[in-house]
Design a protein around this motif. Structure first.
Motif, PDB file in Angstrom:
ATOM      1  N   ARG A 467       0.438  -3.494  12.087  1.00  0.00           N
ATOM      2  CA  ARG A 467       1.670  -2.938  11.548  1.00  0.00           C
ATOM      3  C   ARG A 467       1.400  -1.476  11.234  1.00  0.00           C
ATOM      4  N   GLU A 494       7.723  -4.570  12.065  1.00  0.00           N
ATOM      5  CA  GLU A 494       7.499  -5.885  11.486  1.00  0.00           C
ATOM      6  C   GLU A 494       6.256  -6.518  12.073  1.00  0.00           C
ATOM      7  N   GLY A 496       2.688  -9.142  11.556  1.00  0.00           N
ATOM      8  CA  GLY A 496       1.453  -9.036  10.805  1.00  0.00           C
ATOM      9  C   GLY A 496       1.650  -9.515   9.383  1.00  0.00           C
ATOM     10  N   PRO A 497       0.579  -9.489   8.622  1.00  0.00           N
ATOM     11  CA  PRO A 497       0.670  -9.947   7.243  1.00  0.00           C
ATOM     12  C   PRO A 497       1.533  -9.010   6.421  1.00  0.00           C
ATOM     13  N   GLY A 498       2.029  -9.488   5.316  1.00  0.00           N
ATOM     14  CA  GLY A 498       3.010  -8.756   4.539  1.00  0.00           C
ATOM     15  C   GLY A 498       2.505  -7.420   4.034  1.00  0.00           C
ATOM     16  N   ALA A 500       3.999  -5.793   1.642  1.00  0.00           N
ATOM     17  CA  ALA A 500       4.184  -5.759   0.191  1.00  0.00           C
ATOM     18  C   ALA A 500       2.886  -6.113  -0.522  1.00  0.00           C
ATOM     19  N   GLU A 501       2.193  -7.149   0.002  1.00  0.00           N
ATOM     20  CA  GLU A 501       0.932  -7.545  -0.643  1.00  0.00           C
ATOM     21  C   GLU A 501      -0.113  -6.457  -0.486  1.00  0.00           C
ATOM     22  N   SER A 504       0.642  -3.720  -2.931  1.00  0.00           N
ATOM     23  CA  SER A 504       0.293  -3.949  -4.334  1.00  0.00           C
ATOM     24  C   SER A 504      -1.231  -3.951  -4.502  1.00  0.00           C
ATOM     25  N   VAL A 524      10.627  -3.558  -5.093  1.00  0.00           N
ATOM     26  CA  VAL A 524      10.466  -3.948  -3.699  1.00  0.00           C
ATOM     27  C   VAL A 524      11.854  -4.124  -3.112  1.00  0.00           C
ATOM     28  N   LYS A 525      12.110  -3.325  -2.149  1.00  0.00           N
ATOM     29  CA  LYS A 525      13.423  -3.441  -1.529  1.00  0.00           C
ATOM     30  C   LYS A 525      13.276  -3.944  -0.108  1.00  0.00           C
ATOM     31  N   ASP A 526      14.336  -4.386   0.421  1.00  0.00           N
ATOM     32  CA  ASP A 526      14.321  -4.800   1.822  1.00  0.00           C
ATOM     33  C   ASP A 526      13.854  -3.626   2.671  1.00  0.00           C
TER      34      ASP A 526
ATOM     35  N   ARG B  47      20.809  -8.076  -1.454  1.00  0.00           N
ATOM     36  CA  ARG B  47      19.568  -7.339  -1.688  1.00  0.00           C
ATOM     37  C   ARG B  47      18.657  -8.134  -2.605  1.00  0.00           C
ATOM     38  N   VAL B  50      13.207  -9.777  -1.224  1.00  0.00           N
ATOM     39  CA  VAL B  50      12.441 -10.445  -0.184  1.00  0.00           C
ATOM     40  C   VAL B  50      12.032  -9.453   0.871  1.00  0.00           C
ATOM     41  N   PRO B  51      10.815  -9.018   0.853  1.00  0.00           N
ATOM     42  CA  PRO B  51      10.380  -8.127   1.923  1.00  0.00           C
ATOM     43  C   PRO B  51      10.295  -8.942   3.208  1.00  0.00           C
ATOM     44  N   GLY B  53       9.013 -10.500   6.269  1.00  0.00           N
ATOM     45  CA  GLY B  53       7.669 -10.695   6.789  1.00  0.00           C
ATOM     46  C   GLY B  53       6.640 -10.829   5.691  1.00  0.00           C
ATOM     47  N   ALA B  54       7.038 -10.827   4.441  1.00  0.00           N
ATOM     48  CA  ALA B  54       6.054 -10.955   3.382  1.00  0.00           C
ATOM     49  C   ALA B  54       5.501 -12.361   3.339  1.00  0.00           C
ATOM     50  N   GLY B  55       4.343 -12.491   2.807  1.00  0.00           N
ATOM     51  CA  GLY B  55       3.673 -13.784   2.796  1.00  0.00           C
ATOM     52  C   GLY B  55       4.131 -14.646   1.647  1.00  0.00           C
ATOM     53  N   GLN B  58       5.291 -13.520  -2.240  1.00  0.00           N
ATOM     54  CA  GLN B  58       6.512 -12.865  -2.667  1.00  0.00           C
ATOM     55  C   GLN B  58       7.772 -13.589  -2.246  1.00  0.00           C
ATOM     56  N   ARG B 225       7.943 -15.786  12.983  1.00  0.00           N
ATOM     57  CA  ARG B 225       6.516 -16.050  12.729  1.00  0.00           C
ATOM     58  C   ARG B 225       5.936 -16.967  13.781  1.00  0.00           C
TER      59      ARG B 225
END
Ligand code: HEM
Lengths: 528, 318
Positions: A467, A494, A496-498, A500-501, A504, A524-526, B47, B50-51, B53-55, B58, B225
């Motif tokens: 990503r 898009e 791959g792993p998130g 967001a994680e 953080s 965290v937004k879309d 809104r 929810v990102p 593709g997040a694992g 989240q 996924r």
């Protein structure tokens, strides 16, 4: 780079630009992502009829059958190349357009990516809190340099400015994507080159006989346009023995288990002979020329005396299996030299013969446990002088006089002789041998094609799992404990792993272990 | 080469398959009770946090803080959640029986247990349930259980009823180590594609309003996924197939019907990935492309073997 960003996707049609403008427009059209998608679909669609209609290159006999069954329809299909889909002009046209379209998009994109690789990440936007990922905290002692070092440790590429760090990572995505597309291109080239510089052929070899790789030795020979007869790999072999093993009992009785052909191979003229055990799935490879075992059958040996007591024929006759389960086989012997009249024979070969209840004889097992031959003999003019080509597996009995019809008579066992009525001669079953049919193929494109396919998978995995992401950090140094750190993150793709994680985690690491109860806001937004 | 069949093990395998079907059906009932009487879920709120593709960390857990929790004001009965837990347990049991059936069949014949259509379909159903169980352990996709169980039970039932052949040795063409590589890859990819196909069908079946089904975003995420994992595996399966064809048939690509349809399936899934990355195609249109691709996959698995004649010798249907 995402597809959405491709500005070229929908070129505006030029007005009054002259031929150059039109050419440029056509080129852009052809190399756009959307055209590639459409061509891709067309390519898939174009291959569908090839799976529905029998193809000459794969099963010529089924094509011939189609012509026999519905000649009118077949002629029309043939006019549209539907029996030769994969060599047809319209298939070649889609293939070529796709090829050009791919080349037209891969090369410019590769150049752009190379420039991109040398560019530094863009400077931080003014307002980091507008980014999809954002956090801020106080971290005593943090400086632009320490932050940049920490990000570099995470394999980000960084650039620093007064009070800010810009970092980017995930270039492998585009690299992988380009690798994938370039590998597809290489694959198309390899397949094409293999067709031009390769050849294939079929030959039938009876036990005890041999084969030398020359054009004349083939029963069927299909060279590519660029193959000369002299370039054939000069190997040869003899077939010592062929063994087939079958399931002997149970409800799968007669199912083949193993085929093995014992060859003596000479790799080049004058070379040492070496034994080779040719099997299904284990072709013989002589410097890239592959020999495959693709079929087998029986070749009963006959000795035929004519009406004058002369030996008119002696040898093994390959029979074709009419039934795979019992291997009841059929063959034809033509004896044009027989005197005073020519003789013709239809033979039914029964590998494991048992008498049936209605007085006839049948085979019950594909192995040669009790081999016999039923003979149907004819005399008369075989019509071989008419100049019309004849199949060695067919006998036209219309103008012949039947001598023996062997259905209910006891079939010939090995060594047995059947005298023909009217002193026309005799036929003796002298023995049973087996034959194998081989496909011999040389395709110089196969290793390059494999390499290209492997690279394509590698590129695909990279472009689907990596990503591309950017992180910016703004460090506002202040006296004492209150150095303000603001972090923003953005990913444009898009998969791959998130992110967001990961983000953080980056924030946690930047805050360091000593980070106390600082006010932190993590929104965290879309991302899209 | 082993030719003897251990008939005791073969019979055990057949019995285990029947047990598997029953367990999947029971599991399906459990999931359905949860779906029918559990929480109502709203459409993807504009809104949420929810990102894409997040694992697991989240994403939303519909059983704890789903945005539509009881949007009609009533609390779902407690037994609905218990039914779901029980369903997962039954799925695991069914999965174990399915695995047992495959292993005993393999031991009975002394070879890889996917040498004919029956064994192949059994293995694909196993792969689909495996993919679901792994995914539901890491993400809140329990809602898929009812549909994956139905698909697996139907697949197995079809295999038992129409495809079953007695355990036995394979023909020489299939006697190769490539069966372990090529077919195994095809099985895993197909299992994942089934998961994606089920999500895609639900995506289209579900309206935009509140529903007991999960939000379209969730469904879309699950499908994507699964396909992102399955597509490279499928590619690998096709390439391994070409390598095997090079060994067995004397050419690596000859446009045999199975090859043609594997190629078409591949292109269709590539088109889905492209469509998803193209503005204006996301969501519904991309999902339709995905389902077309799934249709090609199914046609290749079943239709090609029945309607078109080719070189794949496993394809003989009784
Ligand atoms: C001829 C012109 C083509 C162009 C301009 C093109 C362009 C692109 C672009 C822009 C992407 C998106 C990359 C990203 O999102 O980071 C992409 C991805 C991809 N392309 Fe192509 N492509 C072409 C042909 C093909 C062909 C022939 C295939 C194979 C059948 C193919 C398979 C893929 C795959 C599997 C992806 C990954 C999809 C994703 O990233 O979500 N492409 N391509």
């Amino acid at each position: 780079m995402t597809a959405t960003e491709e500005v070229r996707a929908d070129p505006v049609r030029p007005t009054g630009l002259g031929p150059v403008g039109w050419l440029r427009w056509a080129w852009r059209m052809l190399t756009s992502m959307r055209t590639a998608l459409i061509l891709l679909f067309l390519f898939a669609l174009a291959s569908v009829p090839g799976s529905i209609y029998p193809q000459r290159s794969i099963s010529p006999d089924r094509v011939a059958q189609y012509f026999k069954d519905s000649p009118g329809m077949a002629r029309w299909l043939d006019r549209l190349w539907l029996f030769d889909v994969f060599t047809s002009p319209w298939f070649a046209a889609t293939y070529l357009l796709l090829f050009i379209s791919l080349a037209g998009c891969v090369f410019p994109r590769a150049a752009a990516h190379l420039r991109e690789l040398r560019r530094t990440p863009p400077a931080a936007p003014r307002n980091l809190s507008r980014l999809p990922q954002h956090a801020s905290f106080t971290a005593p002692g943090a400086t632009v340099d320490t932050v940049a070092a920490q990000l570099r440790k995470k394999r980000f590429r960084t650039v620093t400015g007064p009070g800010w760090v810009a970092a980017e990572k995930g270039y492998m995505r585009e690299t992988g994507n380009l690798l994938f597309h370039a590998a597809l291109l290489a694959l198309l080239v390899a397949v094409g080159a293999g067709g031009l510089y390769g050849y294939r052929g079929n030959v039938l070899v009876v036990e005890g006989n041999g084969f030398a790789n020359t054009v004349a030795a083939y029963d069927r020979y299909i060279p590519g346009q660029r193959v000369s007869a002299e370039s054939l790999e000069p190997f040869s072999f003899t077939l010592d023995d062929f063994q087939a093993t079958y399931v002997a009992t149970g409800d799968r009785r007669g199912q083949p288990l193993d085929f093995s052909a014992k060859l003596k191979v000479t790799d080049h003229p004058g070379g040492r002979e070496r034994p080779y055990d040719l099997r299904v799935n284990e072709p013989l490879d002589v410097n890239g020329t592959q020999t495959y075992l693709i079929g087998h059958g029986y070749a009963p040996g006959f000795k035929i005396l004519d009406g004058k007591g002369q030996v008119a024929f002696e040898g093994a006759v390959p029979c074709l299996a009419a039934d795979q389960v019992t291997y009841t086989s059929e063959c034809v012997i033509k004896v044009p030299d027989a005197q005073p009249q020519q003789l013709g024979f239809l033979v039914r070969f029964l590998p494991t013969t048992v008498p049936a209840q209605d007085g006839s004889y049948v085979s019950v097992f594909p192995g040669a446990a009790n081999p016999t031959a039923q003979v149907f003999a004819f005399s008369g003019d075989l019509g071989m002088k008419s100049g019309q080509p004849q199949s060695v597996y067919q006998l036209d009995t219309k103008n012949l006089k039947p001598l023996v019809m062997g259905f209910k008579t006891k079939p010939l066992s090995v060594g047995g002789t059947l005298p023909l009525p009217g002193g026309a001669g005799s036929i003796q079953l002298t023995g049973v041998r087996e034959w194998i049919s081989l496909q011999i193929a040389y395709d110089p494109g196969r290793i390059p094609a494999l390499l290209a396919a492997g690279l394509a998978v590698l590129g695909l995995v990279l472009s689907l799992t990596v990503r591309r992401r950017r992180v910016w950090v703004r460090v506002t140094e202040a006296e004492g404990e209150s150095t303000e750190v603001e972090v923003g993150g953005l990913t444009r793709t898009e998969g791959g792993p998130g992110f967001a994680e990961e983000f953080s985690q980056i924030v946690t690491d930047l805050r360091g272990p000593k980070a106390g109860e600082t006010a932190s806001r993590q929104g965290v937004k879309d991302a899209h | 080469m082993p030719t003897d069949v251990n008939s005791g093990l073969a019979t055990l395998s057949d019995q285990l398959i029947l047990a598997t079907v029953l367990l999947y059906v029971f599991a399906m009932i459990g999931y359905a009770l949860d779906l029918g009487f559990g929480r109502v879920r709203t459409a993807a709120p504009a809104r949420v946090l929810v990102p894409v593709g997040a694992g697991a960390v989240q994403t939303l857990d519909p059983h704890t803080d789903g945005p539509g929790a009881g949007s009609d004001g009533r609390k779902p009965p407690a037994w609905a959640a218990r039914a779901a837990t029980l369903a997962v347990a039954l799925s695991c049991l069914g999965w174990a029986a399915n695995l047992g059936a495959i292993i005993t069949r393999g031991l009975a014949v002394g070879r890889w247990p996917w040498g004919n259509m029956y064994e192949f379909v059994v293995a694909i159903c196993f792969a689909a349930v495996t993919a679901f169980l792994i995914m539901q352990a890491r993400q809140p996709v329990r809602f898929l259980g009812a549909f994956v169980s139905v698909a697996a039970a139907l697949g197995l039932g079809f295999a038992v009823r129409y495809l079953h052949v007695q355990a036995g040795p394979v023909v020489p063409a299939l006697n190769s180590y490539w069966i372990a590589i090529h077919v195994t890859a095809a099985i895993f990819a197909s299992g994942l594609f089934i998961l994606a196909g089920v999500s895609g069908a639900l995506f289209l079946a579900r309206g935009d309003g509140p529903s007991r089904l999960p939000s379209r975003d969730e469904l879309e995420r699950v499908a994507h996924r699964a396909i992102v994992i399955a597509f490279p595996i499928w590619t690998f399966a096709v390439i391994a197939g070409a390598l095997w064809a090079d060994k067995a048939w004397g050419r690596y690509w000859g446009w045999d019907p199975k090859e043609v349809w594997a190629f078409i399936t591949w292109i269709a899934y590539a088109a889905y990935l492209h469509a998803r990355a193209t503005a204006g195609w996301r969501g519904r249109a991309a999902m339709i492309v995905q389902l077309v691709a799934f249709g090609c996959l199914l046609f290749n698995l079943v239709g090609v073997n029945i309607f078109l004649s080719g070189l794949h010798s496993y394809a003989q249907v009784p």
